[in-house]
Every structure is written in C-alpha cells, then in structure tokens.
Write an enzyme that holds these catalytic residues in place. Structure first.
Site, PDB file in Angstrom:
ATOM      1  N   ASP A 157      87.304  76.840 -43.866  1.00 30.16           N
ATOM      2  CA  ASP A 157      86.889  78.174 -44.296  1.00 30.16           C
ATOM      3  C   ASP A 157      86.141  78.915 -43.185  1.00 30.16           C
ATOM      4  O   ASP A 157      86.419  78.710 -42.004  1.00 30.16           O
ATOM      5  CB  ASP A 157      86.016  78.028 -45.555  1.00 30.16           C
ATOM      6  CG  ASP A 157      86.233  79.167 -46.538  1.00 30.16           C
ATOM      7  OD1 ASP A 157      85.967  80.313 -46.145  1.00 30.16           O
ATOM      8  OD2 ASP A 157      86.649  78.916 -47.674  1.00 30.16           O
ATOM      9  N   HIS A 215      82.065  83.682 -47.283  1.00 29.04           N
ATOM     10  CA  HIS A 215      83.171  83.056 -48.019  1.00 29.04           C
ATOM     11  C   HIS A 215      83.074  81.527 -48.013  1.00 29.04           C
ATOM     12  O   HIS A 215      83.196  80.881 -49.057  1.00 29.04           O
ATOM     13  CB  HIS A 215      84.491  83.520 -47.394  1.00 29.04           C
ATOM     14  CG  HIS A 215      85.720  83.171 -48.163  1.00 29.04           C
ATOM     15  ND1 HIS A 215      86.415  82.002 -47.951  1.00 29.04           N
ATOM     16  CD2 HIS A 215      86.388  83.822 -49.136  1.00 29.04           C
ATOM     17  CE1 HIS A 215      87.464  81.964 -48.758  1.00 29.04           C
ATOM     18  NE2 HIS A 215      87.469  83.062 -49.494  1.00 29.04           N
ATOM     19  N   SER A 543      90.345  82.053 -54.255  1.00 28.00           N
ATOM     20  CA  SER A 543      89.428  81.356 -53.345  1.00 28.00           C
ATOM     21  C   SER A 543      88.318  80.664 -54.123  1.00 28.00           C
ATOM     22  O   SER A 543      87.821  79.622 -53.699  1.00 28.00           O
ATOM     23  CB  SER A 543      88.738  82.357 -52.413  1.00 28.00           C
ATOM     24  OG  SER A 543      89.493  82.563 -51.264  1.00 28.00           O
TER      25      SER A 543
END
Ligand SMILES: *[C@@H]1O[C@H](CO)[C@@H](O)[C@H](O)[C@H]1NC(C)=O
Ligand SMILES: *[C@@H]1O[C@H](CO)[C@@H](O)[C@H](O)[C@H]1NC(C)=O
Length: 759
Positions: A157, A215, A543
């Site tokens: 990520d 994220h 996600s």
C-alpha cells in the site's frame, strides 16, 4: 463550530475511474496505449518474463541478476544508469528494465524469453470518505483464533504512519522465528511486535516507508490494528476501534507515492513480502481489467499461493458499470464492498415538512435547524458545471445565504461544499447521480451539508419545481445505528461478469467497505484540518472491504494452519450470507433492488461461520494449469503466470466452470446441457452425512449425482456431478438466471452461488 476532519485522499480513484471508463467504453476518444513510431526510439520500463535459470541449487541473487542481464543489449544506458530496475526472485520470474521497443523486439528472440509488457500504473481502491466496524457482530472467531496471533499480514500500500495508537504492540508476542522482514522506518520511529516490517519500493530509490497519504495506514489498521479504546472521531461519534485480527502482525510494503504506483514497484514489494515469509497478502490495489498473464497482482499472487500465502484483493470501485473488475484471478479472493448499519445522520427537512436522511461527518451544534433557508438548485439551467457545483461555477447572487442543491460527479464532495462556501452559500445538499444510487458518504464538509440518495434527491428536485419559495434545513443527528437495509452492496463496488477469467463468478464476496472507521495519520494532510485533529476517520472503497477479509483469513490461518489458500477461500465463500439482517435478500445500492451475484458473489462474509465450514472445495496450484490452458493462453502466457515450463498441448484443458471453485458460473444456450464435477473435502465432523438442496435458476434444470454425501473421516474427499440443462423454449440470449447448490448436515450449510448466462 464543531467541524469534521478533512482527509487527504478522496477524489483520486474517482479520477482514475473516469480515465479507465474512457479507455474501456467504445464512445471514448482516448485510445488504449498505442505504440506509435516515435515511441519506438523511446526508452520505457518493461516487465520482462524469462524462464527461471536452470540450476539444481537455488540461485543466489547475484546469479539471478546475471541471468536477467544476459537478456539485455548491455547493462547500462548511455547516461550510465543501469537498465535493470528490479530483478524479481519470487513474485515472477523476470525483471523490470529500461528498453526501447527495438531492443525489446531483439530480446524477444533470445532463448528463455517468455513475454514482456510495459510497466503500467496501478491504483488504490478508496472512494471518498465515509462509517464503522461491526466487530461485535463477528461472533466466536475472535477468541477461538487468538485474534490471529502469530500470523503476518503483508499490506501492499502507501506505507504506514508508525506512531498511531492502532500500531501499539502492547501485549503482542514476538513475530515467529521464520520471520525475515526489514524495518526501514526513519528514526526515531521503529518497528515493534505489531509492525514487524516496513520497507518501500520505488525503482532504484530507497524512500521512507512512512505513509503520506493515509490509505496504507487505514488498510493496515482495518486488517490488524490493535485495540484502541475511546477512538474519538467526531464530536458525536466515538467508541473502541480495532482491526479485524488485532493480534496479527503487520508487515508494511510501500509501493504507492502520492496515491500512484507502478507494476514494477508493486512486483518488487510482493517479491520482498514473499521472501520475508508473510502469510497473507492484503492488496487494496489493482489495475483496470487485464488478461491474467498481464496482471501483476494475478501473477504475483500465483507465486504466493505456491508458497501457501493467501492473496486477498480488492475488486475495485468501478461499479455500478458491469464487467469492469480488478483482480479476478481464481486464486485471489476478490472482495467487493458492502454497507454497515451505522450512519452519521444529517437529515434534510423541506419547507413542506418532508424529511430525508442523508449523511455528513460535519456535525455542527451551532447551526440553527429550525431556521428554514431558501433552497436553490443551480443545476436547473442544465449546465453541467452548475449541476455539479464545480469550482467557480456558482454565482453569489444566486446562492448567497441559501441552501444549495448539487449533484455528485466523479469528483469529490468536499470540493463541492468548498465551492458552495466560497460563493457565499449557507449550506449544501448533495444528491447522488443515478449511478451512485443509495450509497452516501459521511464527508467532513466545511459547511453544513447532507449527502442524500438519488431517489431522495429526485424528491427534493420535484419539491423545488412545484414550490414558489422552496426552503430547507439540515438537522444533525450524529451517529445512528440500525440503518436498513444492512448490509447492501455499495454502488461503487465493481461488478462481474469478468471478461478475463473465463467467466468465474467475481467478486467472490462482499465485506464492510462504506464509511469504515479506521486509523488516520493526523500529520497527513487534512486539506482543511478540523478542530479535533483526530486520529480516526471514515473511509470507503473496496480498499476498506479487502483488509477485513485479510484479517478473517489471518484468523482462519491461525486456526487451520494446514489449510491451503483455496480451502480458506472456500470456507469464506460457502459460509457467506445472502440475506440481510432483516431476513430479506441483500440489496444493491445501485437501484435498491436485489443484489445480483455479479455484485456480491457468494454473499457477505460471515466470519463467525467461516472457521467451521464443514466441507471445502479445495484446489492446489497445479490445478489452475489446465484452466489457464483452457483460457486459450499460449504456453508462454501460462508460464508468465506459473513460472513453470508448460506445454498446453499435453494437458487436458478444462473450461472455467470445471475448476473446483466454491461458486458456479457458466454460459448455456437454450436446450444445451453441461455437466461438471465438483469435489468437496470434509473438514467438519469425521462421520457426517450431507443432503443436497438445490435452488434451480429460472429456465435451467439441475441434476446432481449423488444427492447425499457420506463421510466417515476428516480429509475424506467426495465428488459429485452437476448437470445443467437449459430448458427448451424461446431463446433467452443475454439473460442471467441465478440459483444455488447447498450441502446441509446438521449445523453445516455449504452454499455455492450459481449464475447462468444464456447465450
Ligand atoms: C548500450 O546499447 C545501446 C543500444 O544498443 C547503445 O546505444 C549504447 O551506446 C550502449 N551503451 C553502452 C554503455 O555500451
Ligand atoms: C428479491 O429476493 C426475494 C427473496 O429471494 C424474492 O422473494 C423477490 O422476489 C426478489 N425480488 C425481485 C424483484 O426479484
């Protein structure tokens, strides 16, 4: 004034969405990557697949690099820069290197060359910002599996924000002795027993693995964040936060910078994760749909399953458009996004007394909800800029002091509320486009705002059209639970049928992915930092759904260390539920009707049941080779996936529906029959008897033989045949019909979704 927290990532994937759609739809003016003559002299990074060097002993990294270099015209470019960027050891057999197209053509004639493709961008699968984590509902799996203790989840990520309380290692044991991960966090930050590795991959550079997007921190905390009590998010929302497998270790592999990534970095990250000895690959990332031999996630995941590593992948946020789906390889668990029952309520009240529930994480106590504001709809003019309240489109003379109705587009809602604010608007109602259906976001707006569904927005528009002096207000009601229907499939969640995997039903399952409460790095960029500077926030996307399932897989791996990745996947799929909390069919927020299997696959994950599925549909990595050959791939294309020399002409090919998969999807013509064989392995009670329950899809009759399965020991494998016959009659070409095949024994219910496409 009490404001929500702004987030730094929101519109990214929507933009990507736009670009992808324009690539994929026939009306697009953008052509797919075209190689023109002037490109031929240009250097590009290519991912080059070559045969593994033949050697009896395991090659050293140096030898491997020498082998890879032997394919190049020379080791370095005119500039002196080495051509090879990465030599891959595990993820694929090959390397990433800078070449011209001519050089590539020359290389392709060398012995051992398999295939090459350009180094394409890969994406993160977050939408905007929106809710919560229903862990209490997740039953007995937690204590039984020691919360995933000792299992290592690799998060591929944007890196990690190491000081967040979610990554505190209090009470965490040391990683297992097999562990070889590295920690490249810049001092004084360090790894610990929770964060057992953190490295970053960006060409030949060695950047810091610290997350500067948010994220990666969010996805890591969802899969295995530690318990944090009193995680305050908003003035009116707080509670305990925890990852799905709070005792699992996290290994961080950063391959995304400013939310952008490339296949070459992604492969390097997964290469290292496999080398380090991780158990789960959690990948909230992907690409537009591609053949399996060109998908880096598919190829690296295959290398993963060969080492018993479980690959868990996001389906993408390309919904509700059909057939734009990422990560559709049958060896990956492909995760779509569903809603949870929590809403951050911002109720719109119209001048006529009508009310509709929307959402906003801007929950103010100073806004006077009794005061009706004049309501305007700048989009009435028909100009798209005004319809979507795009930056610079609103005139103060029209919106000043008023409550402004705007319509969503592919850009972010925060941008919209900012535009309304700048033009002097007092508040905003943002309504969904048709395609966004019923999925609403709890966004941290900068003015009083409410995000409502398309259906509610239409009622507001009708009210404006038929009223002389339309007026409205917003009532902020904080966090509320019990939203109905729950769960529902999010409009943005990618849908099948997949065009690249031979028709295997994808996504496999859906999991919580709308308004998920997760760790958020405070130092990272709230564009408009709220007062609280809180370290938890809401996020949405497949996600966010994916790390929930990575966490579940970690707990299953802890409980059932002997299970193959396919067995874990089967357990998660056959125990998934297709009825919502109120006993109705799970609905689709796109339109609000029943969700199709192309939207939810086997259904919504059910962690409480997944640890004890009774039977599993197992597969070993070798079982995928007849399937890959059956897709019509060349030997080289199969080798790019499996790394092994393969000759499809000597292999009995199978069709996609013949793979021993936990769901069944096939094409049928009117009057046509197909028979498949499935095999189940007993992992429930040694002595058990399963009875068949069939729900026939409309227009299809199904015969299963035998109709009972008798087991006398664990690990016993039994097979059965399933004959599908499309009933005669007028052609149903283009229609899809759904059913199910379920084996039932006492408390075990082993369900497979069936999806028949009439051709
Ligand atoms: C490497 O090969 C290219 C193309 O064949 C050539 O242009 C270049 O000069 C070579 N570089 C070196 C350092 O030999
Ligand atoms: C939705 O599913 C329910 C339960 O399976 C069924 O009774 C109903 O007919 C379905 N609705 C539609 C429109 O297909």
């Amino acid at each position: 004034m009490d404001r929500g927290i702004s987030l730094s990532i929101y519109c990214h994937s929507s933009l990507v969405f736009l670009l992808l759609i324009s690539h994929l739809l026939p009306c697009a003016h953008l052509s797919p990557i075209a190689i023109t003559n002037h490109h031929e002299i240009q250097l590009q990074t290519y991912i080059v697949h070559v045969q593994e060097p033949t050697s009896t002993t395991k090659l050293s990294i140096e030898h491997l690099q020498e082998w890879h270099k032997s394919f190049l015209p020379n080791a370095s470019l005119d500039s002196g820069e080495p051509r090879i960027i990465f030599s891959y050891h595990h993820a694929i057999s090959g390397f990433a290197a800078k070449l011209t197209r001519q050089e590539l053509l020359f290389m392709s004639s060398k012995d051992g060359f398999i295939l090459a493709h350009t180094d394409n961008p890969t994406f993160l699968f977050t939408t905007y910002t929106p809710d919560f984590l229903a862990l209490k509902h997740w039953g007995a799996l937690w204590p039984e599996s020691s919360h995933g203790q000792g299992i290592i989840i690799a998060v591929i990520d944007t890196g990690i924000h190491p000081n967040h309380p979610s990554f505190d290692d209090k009470g965490m044991p040391e990683p297992p002795i097999k562990w070889r991960g590295r920690c490249d966090l810049p001092p004084p930050a360090t790894c610990n027993n929770k964060l057992v590795a953190a490295t970053a991959f960006k060409g030949r550079l060695k950047p810091s693995p610290v997350d500067n997007s948010g994220h990666g921190t969010v996805t890591a905390s969802i899969s295995a964040g530690s318990f944090v009590h009193g995680a305050e998010v908003l003035g009116k929302a707080n509670g305990a936060a925890s990852g799905t497998a709070p005792k699992a270790h996290l290994a961080i592999y950063k391959a995304y910078y400013n939310n952008h990534g490339t296949e070459s970095d992604l492969l390097a990250a997964i290469d290292q994760a496999i080398a380090d000895g991780v158990d789960i690959l959690s990948m909230s990332i992907g690409q537009e749909p591609k053949p399996l031999y060109e998908s880096s996630v598919a190829k690296a995941s295959f290398s993963g399953i060969r080492k018993n590593i479980f690959p868990c992948c996001a389906a993408g946020n390309f919904g509700p458009v059909a057939s734009i789906l990422s990560n559709d390889a049958p060896w990956c668990l492909t995760v779509g996004a569903g809603t949870v029952d929590r809403r951050i309520r911002a109720t719109v009240r119209l001048g006529n007394g009508m009310e509709m529930d929307g959402e906003s994480s801007y929950q103010t106590e100073t806004f006077d909800s009794k005061l009706m504001l004049p309501l305007v709809f700048p989009g009435e003019t028909g100009k798209p800029e005004e319809l979507h309240c795009q930056s610079g489109s609103l005139r103060s003379s029209i919106v000043s002091g008023k409550i402004v109705l705007c319509v969503t587009d592919e850009y972010d809602n925060l941008e919209r509320s900012e535009t309304v604010k700048t033009a002097g608007g007092a508040a905003m109602i943002v309504m969904n486009r048709l395609a966004d259906g019923y999925t609403t976001n709890a966004d941290p707006h900068s003015i009083p705002a409410s995000h409502v569904s398309h259906a509610d927005g239409q009622k507001i528009q009708a009210y404006i059209r038929t009223t002389l002096n339309p007026a409205a207000t917003i009532i902020f009601q904080g966090t509320q639970f019990g939203a109905r229907p729950t769960p529902a499939v999010a409009s943005f969640s990618s849908r099948g049928p997949s065009f690249n995997n031979g028709g295997i039903l994808k996504p496999d399952v859906v999991a919580p992915g709308v308004n998920i409460l997760a760790a958020w790095p405070t130092e990272v960029g709230p564009k408009k930092q709220g007062k609280s500077g809180s370290s938890f926030n809401f996020a949405s996307g497949t996600s966010m759904a994916t790390p929930h399932v990575s966490g579940i897989a970690a707990m299953l791996k802890k409980l059932k260390p002997e299970w193959s990745p396919a067995a874990i996947k089967s357990a998660i799929m056959t125990t998934a539920y297709v009825r919502d909390r109120h006993g109705n069919a799970i609905t689709d927020q796109n339109g609000g009707g029943n969700a199709s299997f192309f939207a939810m696959g086997a259904g919504h994950v059910n962690p409480a049941k997944a640890s004890d599925p009774g039977l599993v549909y197992d597969l070993q990595w070798q079982d995928y080779i007849p399937y890959l050959c059956g897709l019509g791939y060349t030997n080289d294309q199969v080798m790019a996936v499996t790394k092994d020399i393969t000759d499809c002409s000597n292999i009995k090919k199978i069709n996609a529906e013949e793979l021993n998969y936990p769901s069944i999807a096939m094409n049928l013509r009117t009057g046509e029959s197909k028979t498949i064989i499935r095999m189940v392995t007993n992992v429930g009670e040694a002595s058990s008897k399963y009875k068949l329950q069939i729900e026939e899809p409309n227009g299809v009759s199904i015969h299963v033989n035998p109709e009972t399965l008798q087991f006398s020991r664990l690990q016993q494998v039994e097979s059965f045949t399933v004959k599908f016959s499309a009933k005669p009659g007028p052609s149903k070409k283009g229609e899809v019909s759904e059913g199910s095949l379920t084996w039932i024994s006492g408390c075990y219910i082993v369900r497979s979704s069936i999806s028949i496409s009439f051709t």
